[in-house]
Design a protein around this motif. Structure first.
Motif, PDB file in Angstrom:
ATOM      1  N   ALA A 239      21.411 -12.379   0.461  1.00 35.68           N
ATOM      2  CA  ALA A 239      20.636 -12.553   1.692  1.00 35.68           C
ATOM      3  C   ALA A 239      21.346 -11.945   2.890  1.00 35.68           C
ATOM      4  O   ALA A 239      20.710 -11.561   3.868  1.00 35.68           O
ATOM      5  CB  ALA A 239      20.382 -14.044   1.942  1.00 35.68           C
ATOM      6  N   HIS A 240      22.644 -11.838   2.803  1.00 35.39           N
ATOM      7  CA  HIS A 240      23.428 -11.317   3.926  1.00 35.39           C
ATOM      8  C   HIS A 240      23.195  -9.822   4.131  1.00 35.39           C
ATOM      9  O   HIS A 240      23.474  -9.300   5.208  1.00 35.39           O
ATOM     10  CB  HIS A 240      24.914 -11.587   3.651  1.00 35.39           C
ATOM     11  CG  HIS A 240      25.791 -11.450   4.851  1.00 35.39           C
ATOM     12  ND1 HIS A 240      25.632 -12.228   5.969  1.00 35.39           N
ATOM     13  CD2 HIS A 240      26.810 -10.612   5.130  1.00 35.39           C
ATOM     14  CE1 HIS A 240      26.534 -11.878   6.875  1.00 35.39           C
ATOM     15  NE2 HIS A 240      27.260 -10.900   6.393  1.00 35.39           N
TER      16      HIS A 240
ATOM     17  N   PHE B  83      29.884 -23.947   1.965  1.00 38.45           N
ATOM     18  CA  PHE B  83      30.700 -23.130   2.870  1.00 38.45           C
ATOM     19  C   PHE B  83      30.159 -21.692   2.918  1.00 38.45           C
ATOM     20  O   PHE B  83      30.150 -20.978   1.913  1.00 38.45           O
ATOM     21  CB  PHE B  83      32.147 -23.127   2.370  1.00 38.45           C
ATOM     22  CG  PHE B  83      33.113 -22.441   3.296  1.00 38.45           C
ATOM     23  CD1 PHE B  83      33.793 -23.168   4.269  1.00 38.45           C
ATOM     24  CD2 PHE B  83      33.324 -21.070   3.209  1.00 38.45           C
ATOM     25  CE1 PHE B  83      34.686 -22.539   5.124  1.00 38.45           C
ATOM     26  CE2 PHE B  83      34.209 -20.441   4.063  1.00 38.45           C
ATOM     27  CZ  PHE B  83      34.891 -21.166   5.025  1.00 38.45           C
ATOM     28  N   GLY B  84      29.690 -21.283   4.083  1.00 37.59           N
ATOM     29  CA  GLY B  84      29.134 -19.927   4.200  1.00 37.59           C
ATOM     30  C   GLY B  84      27.847 -19.757   3.428  1.00 37.59           C
ATOM     31  O   GLY B  84      27.429 -18.629   3.179  1.00 37.59           O
TER      32      GLY B  84
ATOM     33  N   GLU C   4      22.709 -20.879   7.530  1.00 37.26           N
ATOM     34  CA  GLU C   4      21.788 -20.033   8.288  1.00 37.26           C
ATOM     35  C   GLU C   4      20.551 -20.835   8.711  1.00 37.26           C
ATOM     36  O   GLU C   4      20.119 -20.775   9.867  1.00 37.26           O
ATOM     37  CB  GLU C   4      21.372 -18.824   7.433  1.00 37.26           C
ATOM     38  CG  GLU C   4      20.325 -17.924   8.062  1.00 37.26           C
ATOM     39  CD  GLU C   4      20.801 -17.281   9.337  1.00 37.26           C
ATOM     40  OE1 GLU C   4      22.022 -17.011   9.445  1.00 37.26           O
ATOM     41  OE2 GLU C   4      19.963 -17.056  10.232  1.00 37.26           O
ATOM     42  N   VAL C   5      20.008 -21.584   7.758  1.00 38.30           N
ATOM     43  CA  VAL C   5      18.812 -22.381   8.072  1.00 38.30           C
ATOM     44  C   VAL C   5      19.156 -23.427   9.127  1.00 38.30           C
ATOM     45  O   VAL C   5      18.418 -23.622  10.109  1.00 38.30           O
ATOM     46  CB  VAL C   5      18.246 -23.036   6.798  1.00 38.30           C
ATOM     47  CG1 VAL C   5      17.057 -23.928   7.131  1.00 38.30           C
ATOM     48  CG2 VAL C   5      17.841 -21.966   5.776  1.00 38.30           C
TER      49      VAL C   5
ATOM     50  N   GLN D   8      19.499 -21.851  12.549  1.00 38.27           N
ATOM     51  CA  GLN D   8      18.208 -21.473  13.143  1.00 38.27           C
ATOM     52  C   GLN D   8      17.451 -22.711  13.632  1.00 38.27           C
ATOM     53  O   GLN D   8      16.803 -22.681  14.681  1.00 38.27           O
ATOM     54  CB  GLN D   8      17.365 -20.673  12.147  1.00 38.27           C
ATOM     55  CG  GLN D   8      17.960 -19.288  11.877  1.00 38.27           C
ATOM     56  CD  GLN D   8      16.917 -18.304  11.350  1.00 38.27           C
ATOM     57  OE1 GLN D   8      15.740 -18.407  11.641  1.00 38.27           O
ATOM     58  NE2 GLN D   8      17.380 -17.339  10.563  1.00 38.27           N
ATOM     59  N   ILE D   9      17.544 -23.806  12.865  1.00 33.31           N
ATOM     60  CA  ILE D   9      16.877 -25.040  13.305  1.00 33.31           C
ATOM     61  C   ILE D   9      17.488 -25.508  14.626  1.00 33.31           C
ATOM     62  O   ILE D   9      16.793 -25.840  15.581  1.00 33.31           O
ATOM     63  CB  ILE D   9      17.013 -26.146  12.230  1.00 33.31           C
ATOM     64  CG1 ILE D   9      16.196 -25.790  10.982  1.00 33.31           C
ATOM     65  CG2 ILE D   9      16.562 -27.510  12.787  1.00 33.31           C
ATOM     66  CD1 ILE D   9      16.458 -26.706   9.778  1.00 33.31           C
ATOM     67  N   GLN D  10      18.812 -25.495  14.679  1.00 36.13           N
ATOM     68  CA  GLN D  10      19.472 -26.007  15.884  1.00 36.13           C
ATOM     69  C   GLN D  10      19.265 -25.106  17.086  1.00 36.13           C
ATOM     70  O   GLN D  10      19.136 -25.590  18.212  1.00 36.13           O
ATOM     71  CB  GLN D  10      20.949 -26.266  15.581  1.00 36.13           C
ATOM     72  CG  GLN D  10      21.082 -27.527  14.739  1.00 36.13           C
ATOM     73  CD  GLN D  10      22.409 -27.732  14.047  1.00 36.13           C
ATOM     74  OE1 GLN D  10      22.682 -28.830  13.601  1.00 36.13           O
ATOM     75  NE2 GLN D  10      23.230 -26.696  13.961  1.00 36.13           N
TER      76      GLN D  10
END
Lengths: 332, 342
Positions: A136-137, A263-264, A269-270, A273-275
């Protein structure tokens, strides 16, 4: 409607797509004999030379799949265990993912890389991992991780029809799980999450095997009076963040769960984005559930100590609800 | 076949003798690469040009002889030192120079730069910044040609450094097994980046196809006709369905690995000695000895080509930058298979 396992459903998906499109070829080791999980069984009998035995040359397999895709074929590659794709990361990251962009849109690369991931029966360090965050990265790749047989077929057909490189991750442990699967052609669009269960207290965001576990966790939580909404992302890239944010805006709490390392991991990522989008509305920090940052051990007693299951999702959801209580008490 | 033997071949009516158009075209393209690369070097050292770049000066005969031996539908894969391959395959100076300057009308609309020039419409499947990156792509392109039933073959350019990559062995095994139409053309310029071949490479390069049943030929890579003949022979074999060939073209890069570096790893005397075997004066001497062109004719080509290169720089400098709003465009294709229900 046929009642199929995930392996049978993806086998059906291959037949449906290959009957429609003579430019689809399949490449991999042992696929003539059905593949490591039977997911290619019988394809050679029906499609003959379009099913190509490949040497154990991962870099060549992926490089040639990308090259052939850029020249008018649709290629479906079997990497067997996802760990084996690491031998082809140069071709995947530096060639397949980049060809279109770095050549100014001249090329398209319609290829699917099918990889089995996740733990099963103490397969140990080199046959148990989940690498979706690594894929995904990398821009230019799409990443798919189905949790049930219906999605497995529809997502695989959608991935084959897509004109971009798609990593199709098949969790080993849930392969035998069965569901009703329509016959013939249908697609589950890439980039559309599914709301598996509606709830009001906490949103559990998951995919692949953890989407299955999340549904069980929601049952457990319901017994405690906690109403959990379960979102199955189905596709990691493109990420359907809109569905996630709409849910969390309602529940004010979120748990992100995957079997890969926390970790990582993709959950970070999710969570981020939520925060970023909902910071002031959240009643608790976004919780993450994933494997501890270790290799996967062999001994059954040790494996479970590293890899999370339903219990960890339940615990994280409880913690989110409890923490938000504390937060509200402090605020008042 | 050497230039000396070329006349003999012509007398024997060897069909592999290039036509006059091809002979003159090879001269013009070698001069074109030389002048393009010298101008790029000048502009890069003057810091007018972004990125970094690898000069093909001294190796022109390999790209030009190789591409001249192909048919129009044939394909090439290239390397980080790819300007010569692109020019030899027909990519124009303006599109190339604009790409090197990062401008919108560049061959890749400014997305690729020096190491990623491609023109799929000309069968130029891309320069490639990863050493050995072309092996898999060439095998795949040839696999597609075999499946789609066309006669297109793929000429895979790579360097002596890349021959030590596992991908070389993986690709030559697979293409030999399936008798795919590929020619592996190794430009042995004697150095993997800064390190001499003697320090990195065991055995004879041309023998590396032998275990796979792939014929290996070694040619003087500074003799454009020798390269042409070797590739022609390999192309005939590929089109007969007999599979890949390996050609080692021994050559030398007159400048360093990348433009602007210090070159402490070889002596000026070595370079001066190698420059005596400059492929362009050698070819011009042959053309003149054959009475095909005179000195004034050669000078005319240099003059015309130099003007075209200068014009391409003016074109690039005047061209628009890509719009920053488009920076994310073309990351993903939005198209799908015709049968898709979406």
């Amino acid at each position: 409607m046929p009642y199929l396992s995930m392996g049978q459903a993806t086998n059906d998906a291959m037949r449906v797509a290959m009957r429609l499109d003579p430019t689809i070829i399949v490449m991999g080791l042992d696929i003539r004999w059905g593949g490591s999980f039977g997911q290619f069984r019988g394809l050679y009998d029906e499609f003959g030379e379009r099913v190509i035995d490949m040497p154990i040359s991962e870099a060549l397999i992926v490089g040639a799949a990308a090259g052939a895709a850029s020249r008018g074929l649709r290629t479906v590659v079997s990497m067997s265990f996802v760990e084996f794709s690491m031998g082809a990361m140069d071709e995947l990251v530096n060639q397949a993912a980049k060809l279109r962009y770095m050549f100014g849109g001249q090329a398209k690369v319609p290829m699917v890389l099918r990889c089995a991931d996740g733990t099963i029966r103490s397969a140990a360090a080199q046959h148990s991992e989940s690498f979706e965050a690594i894929f995904a990265h990398v821009p230019g790749l799409k990443v798919v991780a189905p949790s049930n047989a219906y999605d497995a077929k529809g997502l695989l057909i959608a991935a084959i029809a897509d004109d971009n490189p798609v990593i199709y991750l098949e969790n080993k442990k849930i392969q035998p799980t069965k569901a009703e699967v329509p016959e013939g052609l249908y697609e589950v669009p890439l980039g559309k999450a599914a709301i598996r269960r509606e709830g009001s207290d906490v949103t559990i965001v998951a995919y692949s095997i953890q989407a299955v576990n999340a549904a069980q966790a929601a049952d457990e939580l319901a017994k405690e009076g906690i109403s959990a909404e379960v979102i199955d992302l189905r596709t990691i890239v493109p990420l359907d963040i809109d569905t996630v944010l709409k849910s969390v805006a309602k529940t004010k709490r979120a748990v992100v769960a995957h079997e890969a390392w926390t970790f990582g991991g993709f959950g970070a990522e999710v969570a981020a984005q939520i925060q970023e989008a909902l910071f002031s509305e959240l009643k608790a920090p976004v919780m993450r559930v994933g494997a501890r940052h270790s290799h996967i051990p062999f001994a059954p007693a040790l494996e479970r100590a590293i890899v999370p299951a339903t219990e960890e999702i339940v615990a994280a959801a409880r913690r989110a609800v409890a923490l938000s209580g504390q937060t509200m008490q402090r605020a008042s | 076949m050497s230039q000396g033997a070329m006349k003999e071949a012509a007398q024997e009516g060897d069909r592999r003798l290039p036509s006059l158009d091809v002979l003159f075209g090879m001269h013009r393209r070698m001069v074109g690469i030389r002048q393009f690369e010298e101008r790029v070097r000048t502009d890069y050292l003057a810091r007018r040009m972004p990125g970094f770049t690898h000069s093909y000066v001294g190796e022109e005969a390999v790209a030009v002889g190789g591409c001249a031996a192909l048919e129009p539908g044939d394909l090439i894969t290239s390397t980080h030192r790819g300007h010569g391959h692109a020019i030899a395959k027909g990519v124009g100076f303006p599109a190339m120079m604009a790409e090197l300057y990062g401008k919108l009308p560049g061959a890749c609309a400014g997305r690729g730069g020096s190491m990623h020039i491609a023109d799929f419409s000309l069968g130029m499947l891309g320069a490639n910044g990863i050493v050995g990156g072309g092996f898999g792509l060439a095998a795949g392109a040839a696999l597609a040609a075999q499946f789609l039933g066309n006669r297109d073959l793929t000429l895979c350019f790579f360097g002596d450094g890349a021959i030590n990559k596992g991908q070389f062995h993986e690709s030559i095994n697979f293409t030999a097994l399936r008798r795919l139409p590929v020619i592996f053309l190794c430009e042995n310029n004697q150095f993997a980046q800064y390190t001499a071949i003697e320090r990195t490479t065991a055995g004879a390069l041309a023998d590396r196809g032998t275990p796979f049943g792939v014929p290996g030929a070694e040619v003087d890579g500074n003799d454009v006709l020798a390269v042409y003949q070797a590739v022609r022979t390999a192309a005939d074999r590929a089109r007969r369905g007999e599979g890949p060939s390996l050609i080692i073209a021994n050559t030398y890069r007159f400048y360093g690995h990348n433009v602007g570096e210090a070159v402490p790893y070889r002596s000026e005397a070595d370079v001066a000695e190698r420059r005596k075997r400059d492929p362009i004066p050698r070819y011009e001497a042959w053309l003149q000895a054959e009475g095909l062109i005179d000195a004034a004719g050669c000078a005319g080509v240099w003059e015309e080509v130099t003007r075209e290169v200068d014009e391409s720089v003016a074109f690039a400098l005047a061209a628009a930058d890509p719009d920053p709003a488009t920076a994310m465009d073309d990351l993903y294709a939005s198209t799908r298979a015709a049968w898709s229900t979406q």
